[in-house]
Design a protein around this motif. Structure first.
Motif, short mmCIF file in Angstrom:
data_model
loop_
_atom_site.label_atom_id
_atom_site.label_comp_id
_atom_site.label_asym_id
_atom_site.label_seq_id
_atom_site.Cartn_x
_atom_site.Cartn_y
_atom_site.Cartn_z
N GLN A 9 0.81 -1.21 0.00
CA GLN A 9 0.00 0.00 0.00
C GLN A 9 0.85 1.27 0.00
O GLN A 9 0.35 2.36 -0.24
CB GLN A 9 -0.96 -0.01 1.19
CG GLN A 9 -2.05 -1.08 1.07
CD GLN A 9 -2.81 -0.98 -0.26
OE1 GLN A 9 -3.51 -0.01 -0.52
NE2 GLN A 9 -2.62 -1.98 -1.12
N GLY A 10 2.16 1.10 0.26
CA GLY A 10 3.07 2.22 0.06
C GLY A 10 3.21 2.60 -1.40
O GLY A 10 3.73 3.67 -1.73
N TRP A 11 2.76 1.73 -2.27
CA TRP A 11 2.68 1.99 -3.71
C TRP A 11 1.22 2.23 -4.12
O TRP A 11 0.85 3.33 -4.53
CB TRP A 11 3.23 0.79 -4.50
CG TRP A 11 4.71 0.64 -4.57
CD1 TRP A 11 5.52 1.01 -5.60
CD2 TRP A 11 5.57 0.02 -3.59
NE1 TRP A 11 6.83 0.66 -5.34
CE2 TRP A 11 6.88 0.06 -4.11
CE3 TRP A 11 5.35 -0.54 -2.34
CZ2 TRP A 11 7.98 -0.45 -3.42
CZ3 TRP A 11 6.43 -1.06 -1.64
CH2 TRP A 11 7.72 -1.00 -2.17
N PHE A 12 0.40 1.19 -3.97
CA PHE A 12 -0.94 1.22 -4.55
C PHE A 12 -1.96 1.97 -3.70
O PHE A 12 -3.05 2.29 -4.18
CB PHE A 12 -1.43 -0.22 -4.81
CG PHE A 12 -0.54 -0.99 -5.72
CD1 PHE A 12 -0.14 -0.44 -6.95
CD2 PHE A 12 -0.09 -2.25 -5.38
CE1 PHE A 12 0.69 -1.15 -7.81
CE2 PHE A 12 0.74 -2.97 -6.23
CZ PHE A 12 1.14 -2.42 -7.45
N ILE A 21 0.39 6.81 -11.02
CA ILE A 21 1.40 6.13 -11.84
C ILE A 21 1.48 4.65 -11.48
O ILE A 21 1.45 3.78 -12.35
CB ILE A 21 2.77 6.81 -11.67
CG1 ILE A 21 2.74 8.21 -12.30
CG2 ILE A 21 3.89 5.97 -12.29
CD1 ILE A 21 3.98 9.04 -12.02
N TYR A 22 1.62 4.35 -10.17
CA TYR A 22 1.77 2.96 -9.74
C TYR A 22 0.59 2.10 -10.20
O TYR A 22 0.77 1.00 -10.74
CB TYR A 22 1.89 2.88 -8.22
CG TYR A 22 3.13 3.52 -7.64
CD1 TYR A 22 4.39 3.29 -8.20
CD2 TYR A 22 3.04 4.35 -6.52
CE1 TYR A 22 5.52 3.87 -7.66
CE2 TYR A 22 4.18 4.92 -5.97
CZ TYR A 22 5.42 4.69 -6.55
OH TYR A 22 6.54 5.26 -6.01
N LYS A 568 12.92 6.06 -0.77
CA LYS A 568 12.76 7.08 -1.81
C LYS A 568 11.71 6.66 -2.82
O LYS A 568 11.71 5.53 -3.30
CB LYS A 568 14.08 7.32 -2.55
CG LYS A 568 15.24 7.76 -1.66
CD LYS A 568 15.07 9.18 -1.18
CE LYS A 568 16.31 9.63 -0.40
NZ LYS A 568 16.17 10.99 0.14
N ASP A 569 10.80 7.56 -3.15
CA ASP A 569 9.89 7.33 -4.27
C ASP A 569 10.58 7.77 -5.54
O ASP A 569 11.39 8.70 -5.55
CB ASP A 569 8.60 8.12 -4.10
CG ASP A 569 7.62 7.43 -3.16
OD1 ASP A 569 7.53 6.19 -3.23
OD2 ASP A 569 6.98 8.11 -2.35
N SER A 570 10.23 7.11 -6.64
CA SER A 570 10.94 7.39 -7.90
C SER A 570 10.25 8.46 -8.73
O SER A 570 10.74 8.80 -9.80
CB SER A 570 11.05 6.09 -8.71
OG SER A 570 9.76 5.57 -9.02
N HIS A 571 9.14 8.97 -8.28
CA HIS A 571 8.38 9.89 -9.13
C HIS A 571 8.19 11.24 -8.45
O HIS A 571 8.15 11.32 -7.23
CB HIS A 571 7.01 9.30 -9.47
CG HIS A 571 7.11 7.94 -10.08
ND1 HIS A 571 7.62 7.70 -11.33
CD2 HIS A 571 6.80 6.71 -9.57
CE1 HIS A 571 7.59 6.41 -11.58
NE2 HIS A 571 7.11 5.78 -10.53
#
Length: 571
Positions: A9-12, A21-22, A568-571
């Motif tokens: 859920q740190g992504w979605f 984006i994810y 780190k997030d990539s976006h």
């Protein structure tokens, strides 16, 4: 585990641009929104490759894992990592074990995974995946590929262990090349890894005895439908592990490693078990030493009558009750309360399994062989240790003093061993240098050197052989391995010469070069370090950072782990 706390859920679960984006890129695969809305995301780490024949059935096996994940309410995502084909990779698959572990570790850490299923079978794929997963420490379960069916040749059962016998018979003129062609066609007749207690089967038993797989995982033959059922059940189990936040660090305790050593003794497992378990322990921060392998196996008899230490095959072990039947026999020795992937203690998991064939699995009070396990040798020829597998050795050679016949490297061995003028007999001690982690590089499985034809012609089938390398788990003989420090590091092993006397006393745990300290000091002063074969790429990194065999031959900077956090997030 609460949905909001799930790692995926740190992504979605993000809002705004990052979440957009994810989710949108993932949904291009035809995934509906609800699949990404809080369900456990389960990674299936797959070592399928057509260059790794042992793992050639893994695409199908992964589908059964997915069914289990879906049934339990998770969402499966399959991803590849470097696959290590033991029989075809040059110079040796062991050179790349640590690289594959890095691939596994970083693939798991960098992606939105809540739990992981490791699909592994061929020798190095199991330790490399487990090592990498340990350094991330997510809920993880192992599904092995399973052993192949027993081979057939001229009406008899054969296996990859017979490769060494066939080779010696051919070199002695007792088998023709045409007969070898016929034999090789029957050795490997189904999907799966080696059909004996070689390294691949030893690794499957290792993960089961550590508690990293469901009971019965190790011995189910690859083509058996039960292997697919186990994959399905493992897919269900990993979702439960995520829900209960059951991680590798909860399972891989010091006691679990001690259990694995005791089980390995009872099955007559491969000597490669030592170097891989040490590396896994290093990733978990468990203080495991070479001496522990001797200590915890010394009172465990050999129960499994399996090649290369016995006569039967992994297929027979499965029909006899599998590894659980052996673990049950060991209940008075093991730490029975060690937790496993299904949340149950290992003793509880295996208490109901029966032994259906005491010819294959001996009773603890009537063992197949009192001699088992791994013996750790010490002495001036191996200051930090060497190992031998007594159950695969010749009793008459376990205490012996003989003249060293030294081969400086594998090429010199190949060039000289068939020379009829080579001054060697069955009482000699064959020594192979510069096949250790740095010296080869990669530490190949060449320690069980073939005997010279002039000795084979006498009907002799075994001699003492010593090296700083490894041997295949399918191999056998009075073979001393993993001598450390290796020759490339410049210790006493580097300066042993032809004609020196070597004393081996397995019972006393001794391996000594009978040369004076003054002479050894003189030789070491004149010794020159071998040239590094390359200054670029992974091989250069490996040579600079690989540790010695007695420490597990991992890269020094990979000890321990960095956990599962991505900062780190990539976006």
């Amino acid at each position: 585990m609460e949905e909001s706390k799930r790692r995926s859920q740190g992504w979605f679960g993000k809002t705004g641009k990052d979440g957009l984006i994810y989710r949108s890129w993932f949904k291009k695969q035809g995934i509906p929104t609800h699949e990404l809305n809080g369900k456990p995301i389960i990674g299936i780490c797959n070592t399928w490759s057509e260059l790794t024949p042992c793992n050639s059935h893994f695409r199908e096996l992964a589908e059964f894992v997915k069914k289990g994940v879906l049934e339990a309410g998770g969402y499966p995502v399959e991803f590849p990592v470097m696959s290590l084909g033991e029989t075809v990779m040059k110079p040796t698959a062991m050179l790349y074990r640590n690289l594959a572990s890095m691939d596994t570790e970083e693939s798991i850490r960098a992606n939105p995974l809540d739990g992981v299923v490791l699909l592994c079978g061929c020798d190095k794929t199991t330790p490399s995946l487990v090592m990498g997963a340990c350094s991330v420490d997510l809920p993880t379960i192992v599904v092995s590929g399973g052993p192949m069916l027993t081979g057939r040749y001229r009406g008899t059962s054969v296996s990859t262990s017979d490769i060494w016998r066939f080779s010696e018979e051919a070199r002695a003129g007792k088998m023709t090349q045409e007969e070898l062609f016929i034999a090789e066609s029957g050795l490997c007749r189904s999907d799966g890894h080696c059909a004996v207690m070689g390294t691949a089967s030893t690794m499957a038993c290792m993960v089961e005895s550590l508690g990293l797989s469901l009971p019965g995982n190790a011995a189910i033959p690859a083509p058996d439908s039960a292997r697919k059922v186990l994959a399905h059940l493992s897919g269900m189990e990993i979702v439960k592990m995520v829900e209960n936040d059951l991680k590798l660090s909860d399972i891989l305790t010091r006691e679990a490693f001690e259990n694995a050593i005791m089980v390995n003794a009872a099955i007559g497992g491969s000597t490669n078990f030592v170097i891989h378990l040490l590396a896994i322990a290093g990733r978990m921060g468990i203080d495991l030493s070479l001496e522990d392998f001797d200590k915890f196996s010394s009172n465990i008899p050999l129960l499994a009558n399996l090649q290369p230490s016995g006569m039967y095959f992994m297929e027979d072990l499965y029909y006899a009750g599998g590894l659980p039947a052996i673990i049950r026999q060991l209940k008075d020795h093991l730490h029975n309360d060690c937790i496993t992937v299904n949340g149950k203690a290992i003793g509880k998991n295996n208490e109901l399994f029966e032994n259906f064939n005491e010819k294959v699995i001996a009773a603890i009070d009537n063992p197949f062989n009192e001699t088992s396990g791994i013996v750790v040798l010490k002495g001036n020829l191996c200051e930090t240790g060497a190992i031998i597998k007594p159950s695969a050795a010749s009793p008459h050679l376990m205490k012996h003093t003989g003249k060293a016949i030294v081969f400086e490297d594998i090429d010199e061995y190949k060039n000289k061993i068939d020379d009829p003028d080579l001054d060697i007999d069955e009482n000699s001690v064959m020594v192979l240098k510069n096949v250790g982690p740095k010296g080869y590089p990669g530490m190949p499985e060449v320690g069980n050197m073939g005997l010279p034809p002039k000795v084979l012609a006498k009907g002799i089938t075994d001699m003492i052989r010593i090296s700083d390398g490894r041997m295949s788990g399918t191999g056998f003989g009075t073979v001393v391995l993993h001598a450390s420090p290796e020759a490339a590091e410049g210790g006493n092993f580097a300066v042993v010469r032809t004609g020196d006397l070597i004393e081996l006393d397995v019972k006393a745990r001794k391996l000594n070069l009978l040369v004076s300290e003054e002479e050894l000091a003189k030789r070491k002063a004149a010794w020159k370090k071998p040239e590094v074969p390359t200054e670029r790429g992974y091989v250069s990194l490996y040579i600079k950072h690989v540790e010695q065999a007695n420490l597990g031959a991992d890269l020094d900077f990979l000890k321990g782990g960095s956990g599962s956090e991505v900062t780190k997030d990539s976006h």
